[in-house]
Design a protein around this motif. Structure first.
Motif, PDB file in Angstrom:
ATOM      1  N   ALA A  18       0.899  -1.062   0.063  1.00  0.00           N
ATOM      2  CA  ALA A  18      -0.079  -0.115  -0.087  1.00  0.00           C
ATOM      3  C   ALA A  18       0.777   1.249   0.053  1.00  0.00           C
ATOM      4  O   ALA A  18       2.010   1.114   0.594  1.00  0.00           O
ATOM      5  CB  ALA A  18      -0.903  -0.137   1.086  1.00  0.00           C
ATOM      6  N   ALA A  19       0.563   2.263  -0.757  1.00  0.00           N
ATOM      7  CA  ALA A  19       1.104   3.427  -0.588  1.00  0.00           C
ATOM      8  C   ALA A  19       0.215   4.487  -0.371  1.00  0.00           C
ATOM      9  O   ALA A  19      -0.728   4.568  -0.865  1.00  0.00           O
ATOM     10  CB  ALA A  19       1.848   3.789  -2.193  1.00  0.00           C
ATOM     11  N   LEU A  20       0.664   5.610   0.467  1.00  0.00           N
ATOM     12  CA  LEU A  20      -0.281   6.767   0.787  1.00  0.00           C
ATOM     13  C   LEU A  20       0.644   8.081   0.547  1.00  0.00           C
ATOM     14  O   LEU A  20       1.828   7.989   1.132  1.00  0.00           O
ATOM     15  CB  LEU A  20      -1.009   6.634   1.924  1.00  0.00           C
ATOM     16  CG  LEU A  20      -1.905   7.851   2.577  1.00  0.00           C
ATOM     17  CD1 LEU A  20      -2.851   7.908   1.816  1.00  0.00           C
ATOM     18  CD2 LEU A  20      -1.961   7.591   4.234  1.00  0.00           C
ATOM     19  N   LEU A  21       0.267   9.096   0.205  1.00  0.00           N
ATOM     20  CA  LEU A  21       0.822  10.301  -0.065  1.00  0.00           C
ATOM     21  C   LEU A  21       0.247  11.336   1.136  1.00  0.00           C
ATOM     22  O   LEU A  21      -1.144  11.446   0.993  1.00  0.00           O
ATOM     23  CB  LEU A  21       1.061  11.067  -1.394  1.00  0.00           C
ATOM     24  CG  LEU A  21       1.844  10.275  -2.467  1.00  0.00           C
ATOM     25  CD1 LEU A  21       1.546  10.975  -3.855  1.00  0.00           C
ATOM     26  CD2 LEU A  21       3.143  10.589  -2.180  1.00  0.00           C
ATOM     27  N   LEU A  22       1.030  12.186   1.619  1.00  0.00           N
ATOM     28  CA  LEU A  22       0.597  12.922   2.747  1.00  0.00           C
ATOM     29  C   LEU A  22       1.187  14.127   2.269  1.00  0.00           C
ATOM     30  O   LEU A  22       2.218  14.406   1.729  1.00  0.00           O
ATOM     31  CB  LEU A  22       0.688  12.695   4.074  1.00  0.00           C
ATOM     32  CG  LEU A  22       0.143  11.501   4.468  1.00  0.00           C
ATOM     33  CD1 LEU A  22       1.221  10.191   4.641  1.00  0.00           C
ATOM     34  CD2 LEU A  22      -0.444  11.385   5.985  1.00  0.00           C
ATOM     35  N   ALA A  23       0.459  15.379   2.420  1.00  0.00           N
ATOM     36  CA  ALA A  23       0.724  16.848   1.925  1.00  0.00           C
ATOM     37  C   ALA A  23       0.746  17.819   3.259  1.00  0.00           C
ATOM     38  O   ALA A  23      -0.028  17.422   3.935  1.00  0.00           O
ATOM     39  CB  ALA A  23       0.113  17.284   0.865  1.00  0.00           C
ATOM     40  N   ALA A  24       1.211  18.917   2.950  1.00  0.00           N
ATOM     41  CA  ALA A  24       1.343  19.946   4.095  1.00  0.00           C
ATOM     42  C   ALA A  24      -0.178  20.333   4.293  1.00  0.00           C
ATOM     43  O   ALA A  24      -0.944  20.300   3.328  1.00  0.00           O
ATOM     44  CB  ALA A  24       2.238  21.055   3.808  1.00  0.00           C
ATOM     45  N   PRO A  25      -0.790  20.900   5.387  1.00  0.00           N
ATOM     46  CA  PRO A  25      -1.973  21.221   5.767  1.00  0.00           C
ATOM     47  C   PRO A  25      -2.631  22.024   4.643  1.00  0.00           C
ATOM     48  O   PRO A  25      -3.913  21.604   4.395  1.00  0.00           O
ATOM     49  CB  PRO A  25      -1.913  21.910   6.980  1.00  0.00           C
ATOM     50  CG  PRO A  25      -0.802  21.399   7.703  1.00  0.00           C
ATOM     51  CD  PRO A  25       0.382  21.180   6.620  1.00  0.00           C
ATOM     52  N   GLY A  26      -2.056  22.919   4.180  1.00  0.00           N
ATOM     53  CA  GLY A  26      -2.749  24.006   3.015  1.00  0.00           C
ATOM     54  C   GLY A  26      -2.548  23.429   1.659  1.00  0.00           C
ATOM     55  O   GLY A  26      -3.181  24.220   0.796  1.00  0.00           O
ATOM     56  N   ALA A  27      -1.976  22.376   1.386  1.00  0.00           N
ATOM     57  CA  ALA A  27      -1.599  21.836  -0.016  1.00  0.00           C
ATOM     58  C   ALA A  27      -2.964  21.203  -0.684  1.00  0.00           C
ATOM     59  O   ALA A  27      -3.679  20.625   0.027  1.00  0.00           O
ATOM     60  CB  ALA A  27      -0.512  21.036  -0.066  1.00  0.00           C
TER      61      ALA A  27
END
Length: 351
Positions: A332-341
């Motif tokens: 499984a792969a998941l991307l996380l971004a900065a809060p406002g992105a």
């Protein structure tokens, strides 16, 4: 609920119950040299009703309490500040109540079912952790337990996002918990001491509060990270390529799967410069983490975004399960971004 099918989901609270960590910021490591002698995080729990709860449940309760408090979903007295039906629970644990199950089977084999305890039998169900979290805090939304192998933690975060996107709940308490005890070591064939000084198995829990961006804004709570695209495939490189195709951008941190030897090299679609992204191997730091790993990775990602060195538009790639490359059934792969992105919603539309 006020959410839409493409509601953006963010992390607003983190809690940990790991020996040697006094606060979630320590997740990025390294652990103190004397962490094994540190107080047991379960000792933070007080009150009645703890006797018949297994260790995984107690660890989850300690981590969950802190995550709910940081997200301001409970007040100083521990009372919910939002309607209970607006909060769901998704837990991930592959070995959580193995000790209870093994003890119950042994008792029946030796003395028949008449010797079993009516207090212990309900704890043989795999959903016991999620149930106790809901009962303890009055969380009356959707309640799920995932026991899905190495991808289970990331799967749990994804399911939390789906529940929010579908309008089932506005917020989800996500907990990854695994105990280190004799039954688990027997099942995993992990020795007591491998001679390296590293933890034999992860023994702890990490909790996240995931909620819709609209909910966090309305409550005046700061988001810590935005949850981006997710994929579960039979091959690690394919899973990574899938999420990278939906959210391109520089990868500033790569949280790799347990036993990552087969996936150390940059996977196709990781993007220019991603091969030089720092690799964060939480399993090497805390011991094999099984169903807790993906939740650990997402918590570490949220903390990393708080670091001044995290550039604008930089992403964190979390991946669990090696798939074909390492003999796991999936990756499984998941991307996380900065809060406002901006990130794609569950339906693929950017929000």
């Amino acid at each position: 609920m006020s959410t839409t099918p493409t509601a953006r989901a963010v992390i607003t609270g983190i809690g940990t119950a790991v020996r040697g960590l006094t606060e979630p910021a320590g997740l990025l490591g390294p652990l103190p040299e004397n962490h094994r002698a540190a107080p047991d995080p379960v000792s933070r729990l007080t009150g009645r009703g703890l006797r018949y709860k297994d260790r995984a449940t107690k660890l989850a309760m300690a981590a969950a309490r802190d995550a709910l408090a940081e997200a301001r979903l409970v007040d100083a007295k521990g009372e919910l500040t939002v309607p209970g039906e607006s909060v769901g629970v998704v837990t991930s644990t592959n070995y959580g109540n193995a000790d209870t199950v093994c003890e119950t089977v042994r008792t029946i084999a030796e003395s028949t079912y008449l010797a079993t305890s009516p207090m212990m039998l309900p704890a043989t169900s795999s959903n016991v952790v999620a149930s106790w979290l809901a009962i303890t805090h009055g969380l009356r939304g959707a309640n799920l337990t995932l026991c899905n192998g190495p991808t289970s933690g990331l799967d749990a975060v994804h399911w939390a996002r789906l529940l929010i996107g579908a309008g089932r709940v506005e917020r989800v308490l996500v907990v990854g918990t695994e105990p280190d005890n004799d039954p688990v070591r027997h099942l995993t064939e992990v020795p007591d001491d491998d001679g390296t000084g590293a933890p034999a198995l992860f023994d702890g829990a990490v909790a996240l509060v995931v909620e819709s961006d609209a909910s966090a804004t309305a409550r005046g709570v700061d988001a810590l990270a935005a949850i981006g695209p997710y994929a579960r495939r039979g091959d690690h490189a394919v899973a990574v390529a899938d999420v990278r195709g939906r959210l391109p951008g520089p990868v500033g941190l790569w949280c790799v799967p347990q036993h990552p030897d087969g996936v150390r090299a940059p996977a196709p679609g990781l993007g220019a410069g991603a091969g030089t992204a720092p690799v964060h191997d939480l399993s090497a730091l805390y011991g094999p983490s099984s169903g807790a790993l993906g939740v650990l990775q997402c918590a570490a990602a949220a903390l990393w975004f708080d670091d001044a060195e995290a550039g604008s538009g930089t992403l964190v790639l979390a991946s669990a399960g090696t798939g074909d490359a390492g003999g796991d059934d999936a990756s499984a792969a998941l991307l996380l971004a900065a809060p406002g992105a901006p990130v794609p919603g569950p339906a693929g539309a950017a929000r």
